[in-house]
Enzyme design. Structure first.
Site, PDB file in Angstrom:
ATOM      1  N   LYS A 141       0.847  -1.202   0.000  1.00 25.22           N
ATOM      2  CA  LYS A 141       0.000   0.000   0.000  1.00 25.22           C
ATOM      3  C   LYS A 141       0.877   1.243   0.000  1.00 25.22           C
ATOM      4  O   LYS A 141       1.730   1.411   0.873  1.00 25.22           O
ATOM      5  CB  LYS A 141      -0.839   0.008   1.275  1.00 25.22           C
ATOM      6  CG  LYS A 141      -2.322  -0.008   1.026  1.00 25.22           C
ATOM      7  CD  LYS A 141      -3.022   0.042   2.357  1.00 25.22           C
ATOM      8  CE  LYS A 141      -4.495   0.220   2.177  1.00 25.22           C
ATOM      9  NZ  LYS A 141      -5.161   0.385   3.457  1.00 25.22           N
TER      10      LYS A 141
HETATM   11  C1  E4P Z   1      -8.452   0.721   3.888  1.00 26.51           C
HETATM   12  O1  E4P Z   1      -7.752   0.433   2.988  1.00 26.51           O
HETATM   13  C2  E4P Z   1      -8.440   2.029   4.562  1.00 26.51           C
HETATM   14  O2  E4P Z   1      -7.191   2.261   5.129  1.00 26.51           O
HETATM   15  C3  E4P Z   1      -9.552   2.118   5.565  1.00 26.51           C
HETATM   16  O3  E4P Z   1     -10.722   1.666   4.918  1.00 26.51           O
HETATM   17  C4  E4P Z   1      -9.769   3.481   6.181  1.00 26.51           C
HETATM   18  O4  E4P Z   1     -10.988   3.492   6.896  1.00 26.51           O
HETATM   19  P1  E4P Z   1     -11.379   4.632   7.931  1.00 26.51           P
HETATM   20  O5  E4P Z   1     -11.557   5.908   7.179  1.00 26.51           O
HETATM   21  O6  E4P Z   1     -12.662   4.184   8.550  1.00 26.51           O
HETATM   22  O7  E4P Z   1     -10.258   4.720   8.917  1.00 26.51           O
END
Ligand code: E4P
Length: 273
Positions: free
Chosen positions: A97
């Site tokens: 990522k």
């Molecule tokens: C996933 O890849 C993201 O990091 C995650 O969905 C972020 O979610 P949030 O905005 O609820 O922290």
């Protein structure tokens, strides 16, 4: 439609995989922190490498996103290689990522794109995170991203914050078509909700036949999952609490009570002598 689980908690990952509905896992540093904090609160000793390896084994056959922590090209590229070399041999399912714009301020840093491009050229799959604009998704895809992750819930948070709306819960529903404020619909440069952002990325990618898959992320409630599904988005990454909420409906519970109360002894005897 594929469903990923958006958590770093092993018990949640294991449970959701046992339901037969999971096609991948996404983590980020905040989710890892939450998993580590939970283990610490239980007095458990943490060996983070072993912990991550266990996640990869549980998810064998499905992609698991692990995020870098650096902000420069050199740091992110180095960390991505470390993550990939250390962990991909476990189950061949690591995805790296990388943030679309790794600047800590509202300035452009092209180090994200550079890292995405280099890793993708080397055959390392990249999930580009913190996508808040259609235009960012286009650039990420052009740089070779395997996945882009638009953050639906955080766009809804942002729109609410714009008008000083603070007393909402993270999981509160925000309408796909946006909300009216002072005779116009609240928007972020033409984007009226998180689902709208996902929908527009889906439309653009379909128009140009982009190969990058879209992971709708930052999902906060069951209704948002439905609206994301209707956009044609290939993947939704969903937290455990939302996956659990999806099953609940008043009439489902009422129906269960009626079925169970109508069981006659003759029918019960088939199962229990
Ligand atoms: C996933 O890849 C993201 O990091 C995650 O969905 C972020 O979610 P949030 O905005 O609820 O922290």
């Amino acid at each position: 439609m594929k469903i990923f689980i958006d958590t770093a908690k092993i018990d949640e990952i294991e449970t959701a995989f046992s339901w037969g509905i999971i096609d991948g896992v996404t983590t980020n540093p905040s989710l890892i922190k939450s998993a580590v904090d939970e283990l610490k609160s239980k007095g458990e000793k943490i060996d983070i490498k072993t912990y991550i390896k266990r996640i990869l084994e549980i998810a064998k056959g499905f992609p698991v996103s692990l995020e870098v922590i650096g902000t420069s090209f050199e740091e992110m590229y180095r960390e991505a290689k470390i993550l990939y070399e250390e962990f991909n041999k476990i189950a061949d399912n690591v995805v790296i990522k990388i943030p679309i714009n790794p600047s800590l301020e509202e300035k452009a840093s092209y180090d994200g794109l550079k890292t995405i491009y280099k890793l993708s050229k080397e055959g390392i799959p990249v999930n580009v995170t913190l996508i808040m604009k259609v235009e960012q998704a286009i650039l990420a895809s052009k740089a070779g991203a395997r996945y882009v992750s638009p953050f639906a819930g955080r766009i809804d948070d942002y729109l609410r914050n714009k008008i000083g709306w603070k007393d909402f819960k993270k999981e509160d529903y925000y309408p796909e078509k946006g909300i009216q404020f002072k005779e116009q619909v609240l928007d972020d440069e033409g984007i009226v909700s998180g689902v709208d952002l996902v929908k527009k990325i889906v439309d653009v990618f379909n128009k140009y036949n982009f190969k990058t898959e879209i992971i709708a992320a930052s999902i906060r409630n069951s209704r948002q999952v439905r609206e994301i599904a209707l956009t044609g988005c290939q993947i939704a990454t969903i937290p455990f609490y939302v996956l659990s909420e999806i099953l609940i409906h008043y009439k489902t519970a009422e129906g269960m009570r009626k079925f169970i109360s109508d069981v006659v002894p003759e029918y019960k005897q088939i199962f229990y002598k």
